[in-house]
Design an enzyme around this catalytic site. Structure first.
Site, PDB file in Angstrom:
ATOM      1  N   HIS A   7       0.828  -1.204   0.000  1.00 11.58           N
ATOM      2  CA  HIS A   7       0.000   0.000   0.000  1.00 11.58           C
ATOM      3  C   HIS A   7       0.861   1.252   0.000  1.00 11.58           C
ATOM      4  CE1 HIS A   7       0.702  -0.663   4.328  1.00 11.58           C
ATOM      5  NE2 HIS A   7       0.465   0.628   4.499  1.00 11.58           N
ATOM      6  N   HIS A  38       1.023   5.440   1.254  1.00  9.89           N
ATOM      7  CA  HIS A  38       0.528   6.554   2.067  1.00  9.89           C
ATOM      8  C   HIS A  38       1.081   7.843   1.488  1.00  9.89           C
ATOM      9  CE1 HIS A  38      -1.144   4.662   5.731  1.00  9.89           C
ATOM     10  NE2 HIS A  38      -0.321   3.684   5.422  1.00  9.89           N
ATOM     11  N   TYR A  55       3.060   9.619  11.418  1.00  7.96           N
ATOM     12  CA  TYR A  55       2.479   8.303  11.183  1.00  7.96           C
ATOM     13  C   TYR A  55       2.930   7.740   9.833  1.00  7.96           C
ATOM     14  CZ  TYR A  55      -1.009   4.811   9.938  1.00  7.96           C
ATOM     15  OH  TYR A  55      -1.626   3.661   9.533  1.00  7.96           O
ATOM     16  N   GLN A  71       5.455   4.442   9.291  1.00  5.53           N
ATOM     17  CA  GLN A  71       4.499   3.396   8.965  1.00  5.53           C
ATOM     18  C   GLN A  71       5.140   2.020   8.957  1.00  5.53           C
ATOM     19  OE1 GLN A  71       1.271   3.415   8.623  1.00  5.53           O
ATOM     20  NE2 GLN A  71       1.146   1.287   8.062  1.00  5.53           N
TER      21      GLN A  71
END
Length: 142
Positions: A61, A63, A123, A127
């Site tokens: 994924h 971000h 964050y 991650q």
């Protein structure tokens, strides 16, 4: 006073935390593909006048924290980034990628970033270490 961005008739600050995944959540974003995706994303954002505040690609994924001018809708920007990055990744790594040029899964997660921008950036930045700690915890509990 906080400095805001400006266009001809508007002063603005529009930041978004965006997450999306490769098709079938395959772990395809590593090594050269991961580095190239970062280069492509920075280039595409620059072309549209979008500020890439923070970004991190995990194997399954992505971000991003983006500052998007109000002249663009969030769905347009995400569609543009996913579409163009898939095409370029397929051109560069067609020998490693099977099938069609559909690299990303449909859909995405988006959240507006307000006063907690530093928390969101932290964050995103951490991650990978956060996910590794969660995996270790999950293995310990089983």
């Amino acid at each position: 006073m906080k400095e805001y961005e400006s266009l001809s008739h508007v002063r603005w600050e529009c930041k978004y935390h965006i997450v999306w995944v490769p098709k079938y959540r395959r772990k395809t974003l590593y090594g050269q593909v991961r580095r190239r995706f970062g280069e492509i994303t920075r280039d595409l954002c620059r072309q549209k006048g979008i500020e890439l505040v923070e970004g991190h690609a995990m194997p399954d994924h992505v971000h991003l924290c983006l500052s998007i001018p109000p002249k663009y809708s969030i769905s347009y920007v995400v569609g543009y980034l996913k579409r163009k990055s898939a095409i370029r990744l397929h051109q560069d790594f067609s020998n490693k990628m099977r099938g069609s040029k559909s690299f990303w899964a449909r859909g995405y997660f988006v959240n507006t970033v307000g006063l907690d921008e530093n928390q969101v950036r932290q964050y995103i930045r951490h991650q990978e270490s956060t996910e590794n700690r969660q995996m270790e915890f999950d293995f310990e509990n089983k």
